[in-house]
Design an enzyme around this catalytic site. Structure first.
Site, short mmCIF file in Angstrom:
data_model
loop_
_atom_site.label_atom_id
_atom_site.label_comp_id
_atom_site.label_asym_id
_atom_site.label_seq_id
_atom_site.Cartn_x
_atom_site.Cartn_y
_atom_site.Cartn_z
N SER A 167 3.87 -3.05 -0.31
CA SER A 167 4.37 -1.70 -0.73
C SER A 167 4.30 -0.56 0.25
CB SER A 167 3.87 -1.09 -2.04
OG SER A 167 4.02 -2.35 -3.07
N ASP A 191 -3.60 2.08 5.08
CA ASP A 191 -3.69 3.30 5.41
C ASP A 191 -4.74 3.68 6.51
OD1 ASP A 191 -2.02 4.49 3.07
OD2 ASP A 191 -3.41 3.46 1.86
N GLU A 248 -1.49 -5.25 -5.05
CA GLU A 248 -1.42 -5.66 -3.72
C GLU A 248 -2.49 -6.44 -3.63
OE1 GLU A 248 0.57 -1.75 -1.39
OE2 GLU A 248 -1.40 -1.66 -1.76
N LYS A 308 -2.94 4.19 12.34
CA LYS A 308 -3.67 3.56 11.23
C LYS A 308 -5.14 2.94 11.79
CE LYS A 308 -0.62 4.68 8.21
NZ LYS A 308 0.04 3.88 7.66
O1 LIG Z 1 -1.55 0.56 0.17
C1 LIG Z 1 -0.26 1.08 0.27
C2 LIG Z 1 0.30 1.27 -0.96
O2 LIG Z 1 -0.58 1.29 -1.89
C3 LIG Z 1 0.47 1.26 1.74
O3 LIG Z 1 0.64 -0.17 2.12
C4 LIG Z 1 -0.15 2.05 2.50
O4 LIG Z 1 -0.06 3.30 1.63
C5 LIG Z 1 0.76 2.24 3.71
O5 LIG Z 1 1.75 2.82 3.53
P1 LIG Z 1 2.70 3.15 4.57
O6 LIG Z 1 3.38 1.90 5.21
O7 LIG Z 1 3.97 3.90 4.35
O8 LIG Z 1 1.91 4.15 5.78
#
Ligand SMILES: O=C(CO)[C@H](O)[C@H](O)COP(=O)(O)O
Length: 233
Positions: free
Chosen positions: A28, A86, A105, A123
């Protein structure tokens, strides 16, 4: 260069791990969503796979772009899960849950032969904790749980944890996960021992799951400005 371009390089590189006949886990967030869209294009070109989604949002997107979904309770085996993060440190430890989907997840990543993380360069961190750690908690007694989480974080060497109930965009209503729980975002600054935090948070009765993913990812694909860098453990 835009983070979106880097995310697209990372997501595209993850397609190299997908083979005909696989069952995939779909993560997600925005990077995982790019992967789902690219997967949909491959399926139009003849790739045959099926997938399980880690959030209602990803499930809706998968349906929209023609990725066949299978009910999670009818899955025997998941070959590869592709998901965002993140934060990722040098030991492939992750913080996830910025989008509030960390429970599903983690269930899917844990059940997969291989978890691939797709991220943009921002990240990568030397130590986890700059991003507030999301902790999914039962709604019953969440204030008690919040206090217990604070105490655990202090006991794990985090001097001034700040534990906040996540709210929806309007700031009025609490954010509720797909599973019907609250999220407590725990600003830590830096997490000296992620494994200890993992262990001690899981011992709290009100904690459903937390966003530290330890020992799950074996491939991290970092999107850069002109290509993707594939890191394997
Ligand atoms: O852990 C997550 C959602 O629960 C996402 O994978 C994480 O927030 C990274 O998101 P993005 O690819 O939009 O930076």
């Amino acid at each position: 260069m835009s983070a979106n371009r880097q995310k697209t390089f990372a997501a595209a590189a993850a397609l190299a791990y997908v083979e005909d006949g696989m069952t995939l886990g779909l993560g997600s967030g925005s990077t995982a969503e790019i992967f789902v869209r690219l997967l949909g294009e491959r399926i139009k070109d003849g790739l045959r796979i099926q997938a399980v989604a880690t959030s209602n949002q990803t499930a809706e997107l998968a349906q929209e772009v023609g990725v066949p979904l299978i009910d999670v309770d009818h899955v025997n085996h998941i070959s590869v899960t592709v998901d965002g993060a993140d934060e990722v440190d040098g030991h492939f430890q992750l913080i996830k849950g910025g989008g509030g989907c960390l429970l599903r997840e983690k269930i899917i990543a844990h059940a997969s032969d291989l978890m691939i993380v797709v991220i943009d360069e921002s990240k990568l961190v030397s130590r986890l904790g700059r991003f507030a750690l999301p902790v999914e908690v039962d709604r019953f007694g969440f204030s008690i749980t919040a206090k217990q989480i604070y105490d655990v974080l202090r006991a794990c060497g985090i001097a001034k944890p700040d534990v906040q109930l996540r709210r929806k965009g309007d700031g009025l209503e609490p954010f509720v996960t797909d599973g019907g729980h609250y999220i407590l975002d725990c600003a830590c600054g830096a997490i000296p021992d992620a494994a200890m935090v993992d262990y001690r948070l899981k011992a709290l009765p009100g904690v459903v799951e937390h966003g530290l993913f330890i020992g799950l990812a074996r491939v991290v694909i970092v999107g850069e400005d002109t290509e993707a860098r594939v890191l394997e453990l």
